[in-house]
Motif scaffolding. Sequence first.
Motif, PDB file in Angstrom:
ATOM      1  N   PHE A  78     -38.524  28.014  50.110  1.00 27.60           N
ATOM      2  CA  PHE A  78     -37.988  29.130  49.330  1.00 27.60           C
ATOM      3  C   PHE A  78     -37.824  28.789  47.858  1.00 27.60           C
ATOM      4  O   PHE A  78     -37.311  29.577  47.084  1.00 27.60           O
TER       5      PHE A  78
ATOM      6  N   LEU B 225     -36.120  30.232  56.300  1.00 28.87           N
ATOM      7  CA  LEU B 225     -36.699  31.025  57.383  1.00 28.87           C
ATOM      8  C   LEU B 225     -35.906  30.718  58.648  1.00 28.87           C
ATOM      9  O   LEU B 225     -35.369  29.628  58.813  1.00 28.87           O
TER      10      LEU B 225
ATOM     11  N   LYS C 124     -41.222  36.192  46.791  1.00 25.15           N
ATOM     12  CA  LYS C 124     -40.930  37.454  47.494  1.00 25.15           C
ATOM     13  C   LYS C 124     -39.436  37.761  47.395  1.00 25.15           C
ATOM     14  O   LYS C 124     -39.032  38.896  47.103  1.00 25.15           O
TER      15      LYS C 124
ATOM     16  N   ASP D 192     -39.320  36.224  58.926  1.00 26.15           N
ATOM     17  CA  ASP D 192     -40.627  35.907  58.339  1.00 26.15           C
ATOM     18  C   ASP D 192     -40.711  36.547  56.952  1.00 26.15           C
ATOM     19  O   ASP D 192     -39.744  37.138  56.487  1.00 26.15           O
ATOM     20  N   GLU D 193     -41.863  36.437  56.347  1.00 28.75           N
ATOM     21  CA  GLU D 193     -42.009  36.924  54.968  1.00 28.75           C
ATOM     22  C   GLU D 193     -41.755  38.423  54.863  1.00 28.75           C
ATOM     23  O   GLU D 193     -41.118  38.893  53.918  1.00 28.75           O
TER      24      GLU D 193
ATOM     25  N   LEU E 240     -42.593  32.483  49.399  1.00 29.07           N
ATOM     26  CA  LEU E 240     -41.355  33.083  49.913  1.00 29.07           C
ATOM     27  C   LEU E 240     -40.315  33.233  48.812  1.00 29.07           C
ATOM     28  O   LEU E 240     -39.610  34.238  48.739  1.00 29.07           O
TER      29      LEU E 240
END
Length: 509
Positions: free
Chosen positions: A302, A352, A311, A372-373, A308
């Motif tokens: 992350f 995650l 995102k 998840d993503e 990730l």
Amino acid sequence: MRKYQFLVLFLSIILSCCKQDSIETKNVQDSKNDFSIEAKAFLKSKVKNTNGTDLILSLKNNLSSVNFVTDGELFWSGKSEYRIKSIQGLEVPYFTKRNTINLYNLRKSFYEETARDKEQRVNFSYTNMLFSKVSDDSNLQAIFVTYIPDIGVIKNLDYFKTGSRMTLNSIDHNFNGYIEYKSLDNQVLAVFYLEQGKVRTKYSVDDQPTIAQRGANSTSLTCQTVCTPVYGTICVTAPERGDGGEICTLKVVGQSCKQVCTGTDPNPEYPNPGGQAPGQQTYPTAKVKDFIVKVFEPCDDFKENTALGQKFESEMTDLLSGNSGESFVCFTEKMLEFLSTNDAGLKISLCLNATANQATYNPITKKLGFKDEINIDSRNIFHELFHAVQDRIYPNGISQYLSVGKAEIEFETHLFIDLVGRLVSNPPIALYDTEDNYKNFLNGLTTDNNGNRNLYNARNYFNSDSPISQSYNTYKAKFKERYSAYNSPNSNLAPLAITHFLNNFNCYL
Ligand SMILES: [Zn+2]
């Protein structure tokens, strides 16, 4: 002067009575004092198969998946003429049995639309034909303007109550939804999203997108391919019916995929609804990064510049820019400020978690985990952030309520999202939309005595004995019925986090 008007009128009657396919718009260019005469002449010059003064259109529908002819009729008696800055506009209600509506869902909503909601949205969408000129001596153009409301606001709109249509110059201040511009041959030219009658985002649309490349464009946040069902009214002639009429039903007539990009460049050719430039807002990236550093301890996957991590950052930016609703901005900021200053030094892990349903905040390990993503999503983030806030407001945290008290913790979270969402007319999520009493309960908490949206009444309510009395308990019981996963044994926990918010954070107060 009057004589002159009559002459123009007379002339145009002569012109429209005699079926000529190409009439020079020049002939009526001098009639600035009656834009609709000019508009009618223009239309006659553009559209074949016109039939008398009612101008029944026959246009080929251009969507590849749908192949039928659109028969439309303009109702000139309902016309509305206006000026937006230098742009002269004339909107005329357009009726067709075979209108197709693109249900754009470009905005994230906590509320999951049902098939019935979609049909309702189509039923309360409508199209006007817009004739406009950028300035007095520029060319006249004609396009379709379609108003497509969000499900949460339909019943508040004047169109629902009285049937009166908006124009770009008279946007209903309750309108949340899309305004779509289409050319006469049905090419989408532009799409706007409005929140409470004001433009929030302008989208440019490419009707023929290149093949969608998921992930390939992950660093670009400005374009996405969206596929939406296209609804249309399909009419079948039924000679067996005595009245010789048609049977019309609303159906999904196809799917339309478009490349949609958010853009800030104002296109002067098409007037902005309400006349303002689009209120495109982006939150400073540096501020988002700063919040993340102060509140979270990201796992390796992350970290900044990982897929990730990016995102997560973009979903946080979405919340803080108001792309999930203007009212979410203040509450997200306040939660992040609260989490960064309270229990200083204790950061929330960001990882995650394959065992999570979608996302989870674990009050024992202080870990925020996403399945998840895809589930790194502004809605999940907002929900779990509130749990983290609860964890610091309830004495000794919320890990003691993982079984008994779970229903209260979750109901408070859903109620909180509904209070924030209701400020911008989002449909409630804690109970089904059919539960009108709950919606009225929320409206009472989020509307003051003058009809303005704010939280003064909510603050009074949650500071009285009311929350743990009747209505709160009634809705909590219904919530437990709806979400069996949250159906834990009853405890009498009061909604401490909501009360803390209302007493300490100045959002909508
Ligand atoms: Zn939860």
